[in-house]
Design a protein around this motif. Structure first.
Motif, PDB file in Angstrom:
ATOM      1  N   PHE A 113       0.970  -1.243  -0.066  1.00  0.00           N
ATOM      2  CA  PHE A 113      -0.256   0.078  -0.001  1.00  0.00           C
ATOM      3  C   PHE A 113       0.785   1.094   0.070  1.00  0.00           C
ATOM      4  N   TYR A 114       0.655   2.138  -0.853  1.00  0.00           N
ATOM      5  CA  TYR A 114       1.257   3.576  -0.741  1.00  0.00           C
ATOM      6  C   TYR A 114       0.140   4.454  -1.448  1.00  0.00           C
ATOM      7  N   PRO A 115       0.217   5.492  -0.513  1.00  0.00           N
ATOM      8  CA  PRO A 115      -0.906   6.779  -1.039  1.00  0.00           C
ATOM      9  C   PRO A 115      -0.450   7.394  -2.176  1.00  0.00           C
ATOM     10  N   ALA A 116      -1.294   6.704  -3.479  1.00  0.00           N
ATOM     11  CA  ALA A 116      -0.670   7.251  -4.850  1.00  0.00           C
ATOM     12  C   ALA A 116      -1.723   8.108  -5.582  1.00  0.00           C
ATOM     13  N   GLY A 117      -2.550   8.866  -4.787  1.00  0.00           N
ATOM     14  CA  GLY A 117      -3.306   9.658  -5.646  1.00  0.00           C
ATOM     15  C   GLY A 117      -2.696  10.897  -6.220  1.00  0.00           C
ATOM     16  N   PHE A 118      -1.536  11.344  -5.764  1.00  0.00           N
ATOM     17  CA  PHE A 118      -0.597  12.437  -6.481  1.00  0.00           C
ATOM     18  C   PHE A 118      -0.168  11.621  -7.835  1.00  0.00           C
ATOM     19  N   HIS A 119       0.311  10.395  -7.580  1.00  0.00           N
ATOM     20  CA  HIS A 119       1.014   9.788  -8.662  1.00  0.00           C
ATOM     21  C   HIS A 119       0.032   9.219  -9.742  1.00  0.00           C
ATOM     22  N   LEU A 120      -1.173   9.173  -9.568  1.00  0.00           N
ATOM     23  CA  LEU A 120      -2.145   9.067 -10.448  1.00  0.00           C
ATOM     24  C   LEU A 120      -2.151  10.335 -11.472  1.00  0.00           C
ATOM     25  N   LEU A 121      -2.161  11.266 -10.888  1.00  0.00           N
ATOM     26  CA  LEU A 121      -2.095  12.787 -11.833  1.00  0.00           C
ATOM     27  C   LEU A 121      -0.795  12.733 -12.606  1.00  0.00           C
ATOM     28  N   ALA A 122       0.387  12.483 -11.677  1.00  0.00           N
ATOM     29  CA  ALA A 122       1.736  12.677 -12.298  1.00  0.00           C
ATOM     30  C   ALA A 122       1.888  11.771 -13.571  1.00  0.00           C
ATOM     31  N   GLY A 123       1.579  10.491 -13.412  1.00  0.00           N
ATOM     32  CA  GLY A 123       1.556   9.472 -14.505  1.00  0.00           C
ATOM     33  C   GLY A 123       0.830   9.885 -15.621  1.00  0.00           C
ATOM     34  N   ALA A 124      -0.290  10.620 -15.550  1.00  0.00           N
ATOM     35  CA  ALA A 124      -0.978  11.003 -16.509  1.00  0.00           C
ATOM     36  C   ALA A 124      -0.433  12.316 -17.285  1.00  0.00           C
ATOM     37  N   VAL A 125       0.211  13.037 -16.474  1.00  0.00           N
ATOM     38  CA  VAL A 125       0.952  14.102 -17.133  1.00  0.00           C
ATOM     39  C   VAL A 125       2.118  13.575 -17.997  1.00  0.00           C
ATOM     40  N   ALA A 126       3.083  12.723 -17.264  1.00  0.00           N
ATOM     41  CA  ALA A 126       4.005  12.213 -17.838  1.00  0.00           C
ATOM     42  C   ALA A 126       3.787  11.365 -19.193  1.00  0.00           C
ATOM     43  N   GLN A 127       2.594  10.986 -19.387  1.00  0.00           N
ATOM     44  CA  GLN A 127       2.267  10.264 -20.503  1.00  0.00           C
ATOM     45  C   GLN A 127       2.295  11.225 -21.672  1.00  0.00           C
ATOM     46  N   VAL A 128       1.931  12.741 -21.531  1.00  0.00           N
ATOM     47  CA  VAL A 128       1.925  13.604 -22.465  1.00  0.00           C
ATOM     48  C   VAL A 128       3.320  14.436 -22.602  1.00  0.00           C
ATOM     49  N   THR A 129       3.912  14.599 -21.418  1.00  0.00           N
ATOM     50  CA  THR A 129       5.188  15.172 -21.552  1.00  0.00           C
ATOM     51  C   THR A 129       6.605  14.407 -21.840  1.00  0.00           C
ATOM     52  N   ASP A 136       8.345  13.100 -19.694  1.00  0.00           N
ATOM     53  CA  ASP A 136       9.303  13.213 -18.735  1.00  0.00           C
ATOM     54  C   ASP A 136       8.788  13.398 -17.437  1.00  0.00           C
ATOM     55  N   VAL A 137       8.838  12.160 -16.574  1.00  0.00           N
ATOM     56  CA  VAL A 137       8.301  12.043 -15.522  1.00  0.00           C
ATOM     57  C   VAL A 137       9.079  13.094 -14.324  1.00  0.00           C
ATOM     58  N   VAL A 138      10.319  13.556 -14.542  1.00  0.00           N
ATOM     59  CA  VAL A 138      10.705  14.433 -13.709  1.00  0.00           C
ATOM     60  C   VAL A 138      10.007  15.959 -13.587  1.00  0.00           C
ATOM     61  N   VAL A 139       9.891  16.262 -15.067  1.00  0.00           N
ATOM     62  CA  VAL A 139       8.935  17.597 -15.181  1.00  0.00           C
ATOM     63  C   VAL A 139       7.775  17.471 -14.900  1.00  0.00           C
ATOM     64  N   SER A 140       7.160  16.235 -14.929  1.00  0.00           N
ATOM     65  CA  SER A 140       5.534  16.127 -14.511  1.00  0.00           C
ATOM     66  C   SER A 140       5.510  15.969 -12.823  1.00  0.00           C
ATOM     67  N   VAL A 141       6.148  15.478 -12.206  1.00  0.00           N
ATOM     68  CA  VAL A 141       6.309  15.353 -10.836  1.00  0.00           C
ATOM     69  C   VAL A 141       6.463  16.833 -10.268  1.00  0.00           C
ATOM     70  N   ASN A 142       7.656  17.404 -10.791  1.00  0.00           N
ATOM     71  CA  ASN A 142       7.910  18.646 -10.107  1.00  0.00           C
ATOM     72  C   ASN A 142       6.915  19.666 -10.695  1.00  0.00           C
ATOM     73  N   ALA A 143       6.361  19.783 -11.651  1.00  0.00           N
ATOM     74  CA  ALA A 143       5.182  20.531 -12.360  1.00  0.00           C
ATOM     75  C   ALA A 143       4.021  20.545 -11.090  1.00  0.00           C
ATOM     76  N   LEU A 144       3.590  19.181 -10.958  1.00  0.00           N
ATOM     77  CA  LEU A 144       2.676  19.078  -9.859  1.00  0.00           C
ATOM     78  C   LEU A 144       2.854  19.698  -8.606  1.00  0.00           C
ATOM     79  N   ALA A 145       3.955  19.361  -8.129  1.00  0.00           N
ATOM     80  CA  ALA A 145       4.588  19.741  -6.850  1.00  0.00           C
ATOM     81  C   ALA A 145       4.450  21.320  -6.840  1.00  0.00           C
ATOM     82  N   LEU A 146       5.096  21.874  -7.648  1.00  0.00           N
ATOM     83  CA  LEU A 146       5.054  23.446  -7.962  1.00  0.00           C
ATOM     84  C   LEU A 146       3.396  23.791  -7.773  1.00  0.00           C
ATOM     85  N   LEU A 147       2.580  23.282  -8.398  1.00  0.00           N
ATOM     86  CA  LEU A 147       1.066  23.448  -8.738  1.00  0.00           C
ATOM     87  C   LEU A 147       0.324  23.273  -7.160  1.00  0.00           C
TER      88      LEU A 147
END
Length: 675
Positions: A173-189, A191-202
């Motif tokens: 078990f890992y609380p992965a609600g954030f990672h669902l969003l980040a994974g979706a963003v990474a499919q477009v960009t 680049d998973v680093v850009v995706s995670v950092n963008a959502l952390a900033l937002l």
């Protein structure tokens, strides 16, 4: 730069649009509610989408979220059309034009300033690039989980954190609600680093101060304040939250605790709706139920954050007015509570297996005298790894917040809010004096008995309360100035608030923001320690051309080896720094790989996993070993696992690539099988 901008724009769309479409369908009106609730509702919609795609055998990701969002928006349009059908067109009613007065604009400008500070703090700490690799060990894991979602399209909450990324087995078990969003963003960009950092900033850099502004404004309106006072107080809260070290910056600095940090920001927005239960529409409260589920899915500790805060607030709020008000509260909140439970139930059921482990963490905080504990809490001391002895504090911010609280006490206003602040203050002080013990220890245990996580709860409610007191004091002063008429009072109030905020921002607030920026930079742009660098990228690029399908790379996730998976999709044995209790082979190999010539259990693990490569970084950063399965490290700090030391001369193991401190070994399975 183009990738950064694209990543942020896609991040905004993924984090806001699904929730916005759901709220449109529910029937919410008013932009403030969308600012407060859209993000947590998006997490809830993403989780539901993951369940649906799993049920129908489809892939979760950006496309699935886009389809669900379009369906929700279309249903909202149809619903509105059906409601209007058959109704006579209303006659044109003349209304007084909306007047955007200076007080409202001044409060809005203050909110803009606070959000600007948040952006500059986080983006500056990232070296002005969302492509900067985070170096905290928790952040490394967040990248790996987000990459797994993006690469596999897995969205079910029970399958989001596998130990083995190749087979998807041995999930934890890992609380992965954030990672669902980040994974979706990474499919477009891409680049998973850009995706995670963008959502952390937002969600943290912008989301935390914005949510504080929404909560403060909602509290002001719920307690009868004028709209200009509400917006002014919201501006003060936004600026204060953007310059405070805790929650957002400290949680990033002291462990890369991103899901918990995101959940705290989401909880703050949810509270804006819950404290407005008397005046908010049913649609807003239903959306708050969906948003509550989103916050819990992001991190289940939100149950405690929202439960304690809302519980104290409602008890005091309702007790003042009697039994009839209790029934009104039950009728208003029963449906939202049921919706929250229903949507979050899969996460809660799976997460219940981790409750014992979460609450059993021993606190690393020493016992402190009561006077010191009270002082730390009141002065908003930095604490943690940045200031281990708590010798530095954000005194000017504390003066504004505590001064505002005293104003509320003196005026006997916002009693439910004051009770909430007092409750969390007592819990925090109790934690400082007897960490993890007594009745408050039951509450703090759900935050891993972690000082920054527990302490952050006080900032969450203290900032809005202090900001409200400052705004009320400014209005009181404006009314008592000579030659100030009633109509001019809001203008003078706004002017006084702007003067206070301007003095704060150009003085101590600027200093606090620079400290925060440097703290973020110490984990991003100018890290105090390095896990991922050019050596790791060179080794990963080399391995990408040599690892065959089905082969795995044995690694320690405490170094930069997880870049193999996040950047190239190469399956590694370990994603967690200390191994996984769900798969004993992970830490068994970390502790005893070098004994494979004589240990048949180690050989069996290597052959079953088809381990053909070994990745070793001789200068991995040290980490604590609390929570390590079976205490396998055998020491207080871990750098290079002992199983990866003294490898010279082992049969079938050949060094084939070196880059700086990183060495890649080829392991011949034929030799291993013949031992």
């Amino acid at each position: 730069m183009l990738l950064d901008v694209a990543g942020f724009v896609v991040g905004v769309c993924v984090a806001m649009l699904p929730g916005t479409c759901a709220m449109l369908l529910i029937g919410v009106r008013g932009p403030w509610w969308y600012l407060a609730l859209a993000a947590p509702c998006s997490v809830a919609v993403a989780s539901l989408t993951g369940l649906i795609t799993t049920a129908v055998g489809a892939s979760f990701g950006f496309v699935a979220l886009a389809v669900v969002s379009v369906v929700l928006a279309g249903a909202a349009v149809v619903r509105r059309a059906l409601r209007r059908r058959g109704r006579a067109a209303p006659g044109r009613v003349s209304r007084a034009p909306a007047v955007r007065t200076l007080p409202m604009l001044a409060g809005t400008a203050a909110i803009g300033a606070g959000l600007g500070v948040g952006v500059l703090t986080w983006l500056g700490g990232m070296g002005w690039s969302l492509r900067t690799y985070p170096q905290e060990h928790d952040m490394i894991y967040h990248l790996a989980v987000s990459s797994y979602v993006a690469r596999t399209g897995v969205g079910a909450p029970w399958a989001l954190a596998p130990t083995d990324v190749l087979s998807g087995s041995d999930t934890i078990f890992y609380p992965a609600g954030f990672h669902l969003l980040a994974g979706a963003v990474a499919q477009v960009t891409g680049d998973v680093v850009v995706s995670v950092n963008a959502l952390a900033l937002l969600l943290v850099g912008i989301g935390m101060p914005l949510a504080a502004a929404c909560l403060t404004g909602a509290l002001a309106r719920a307690n009868g304040c004028a709209s200009d006072t509400a917006v002014g107080a919201a501006g003060v809260a936004c600026v204060l939250m953007a310059t405070l070290y805790r929650p957002g910056v400290q949680l990033a600095h002291d462990g890369g605790v991103l899901p918990n940090s995101v959940a705290l920001a989401l909880c703050t927005g949810v509270l804006a709706a819950l404290v407005s239960w008397r005046r908010a529409s049913r649609a807003v409260l239903v959306s708050a139920g969906l948003a509550t589920a989103g916050a819990v899915i992001a991190h289940p500790s939100a149950v405690v954050t929202l439960g304690v805060t809302t519980g104290i607030y409602l008890i005091v709020d309702v007790v003042r007015r009697g039994r009839r008000d209790l029934l009104r509260a039950v009728r208003a909140l029963a449906a939202p509570a049921a919706l929250a439970l229903l949507v979050a139930l899969p996460t809660l059921l799976i997460g219940s297996r981790a409750v014992a482990a979460t609450t059993s963490f021993d606190s690393e905080t020493p016992d402190r005298p009561v006077a010191q504990a009270v002082g730390k809490a009141l002065t908003f001391a930095y604490g943690g790894y940045l200031d281990p002895d708590s010798t530095r504090a954000q005194v000017s911010a504390a003066v504004l917040i505590v001064g505002g609280l005293l104003v509320l006490v003196a005026t006997r206003r916002f009693l439910p809010l004051l009770a909430v602040v007092a409750g969390w203050f007592a819990i925090v002080v109790s934690y400082f004096t007897a960490p993890g013990r007594g009745a408050p220890g039951v509450i703090t245990s759900f935050f891993y008995n972690s000082e920054p996580r527990v302490w952050s709860q006080l900032s969450l409610v203290g900032v809005p309360a202090g900001a409200l007191g400052v705004a009320i004091a400014a209005r009181w002063a404006a009314r008592r100035l000579p030659h100030v008429g009633r109509r001019v009072v809001p203008w003078v109030t706004a002017g006084l608030l702007l003067l206070v905020l301007a003095a704060y921002l150009v003085g101590p607030g600027y200093g606090y923001a620079r400290v925060n920026e440097n703290a973020v930079a110490s984990r991003f742009a100018t890290p105090d320690f390095t896990r991922v660098n050019g050596d790791d990228e060179a080794a990963a690029a080399w391995l990408a051309g040599h690892v065959q399908s089905g082969e795995r790379v044995l690694n320690s996730a405490n170094d930069g080896s997880t870049v193999l998976y996040t950047e190239h999709g190469i399956p590694v044995v370990n994603l967690a720094s200390l191994g996984s209790a769900a798969a004993p082979y992970t830490y068994r190999l970390l502790a005893g790989f070098r004994h494979y010539p004589t240990d048949p259990a180690i050989r069996r693990d290597l052959l079953d996993l088809r381990v053909a490569w070994l990745y070793v970084d001789s200068e991995a950063p040290p980490i604590g070993v609390g929570g390590a399965p079976s205490g396998w490290p055998g020491t207080d700090r871990l750098t290079v696992p002992r199983g990866f030391e003294d490898l010279t001369g082992l049969p079938g193991l050949t060094p084939v690539f070196r880059a700086g401190t990183v060495t890649v070994y080829r392991l011949d399975p034929v030799v291993v099988a013949g031992l």
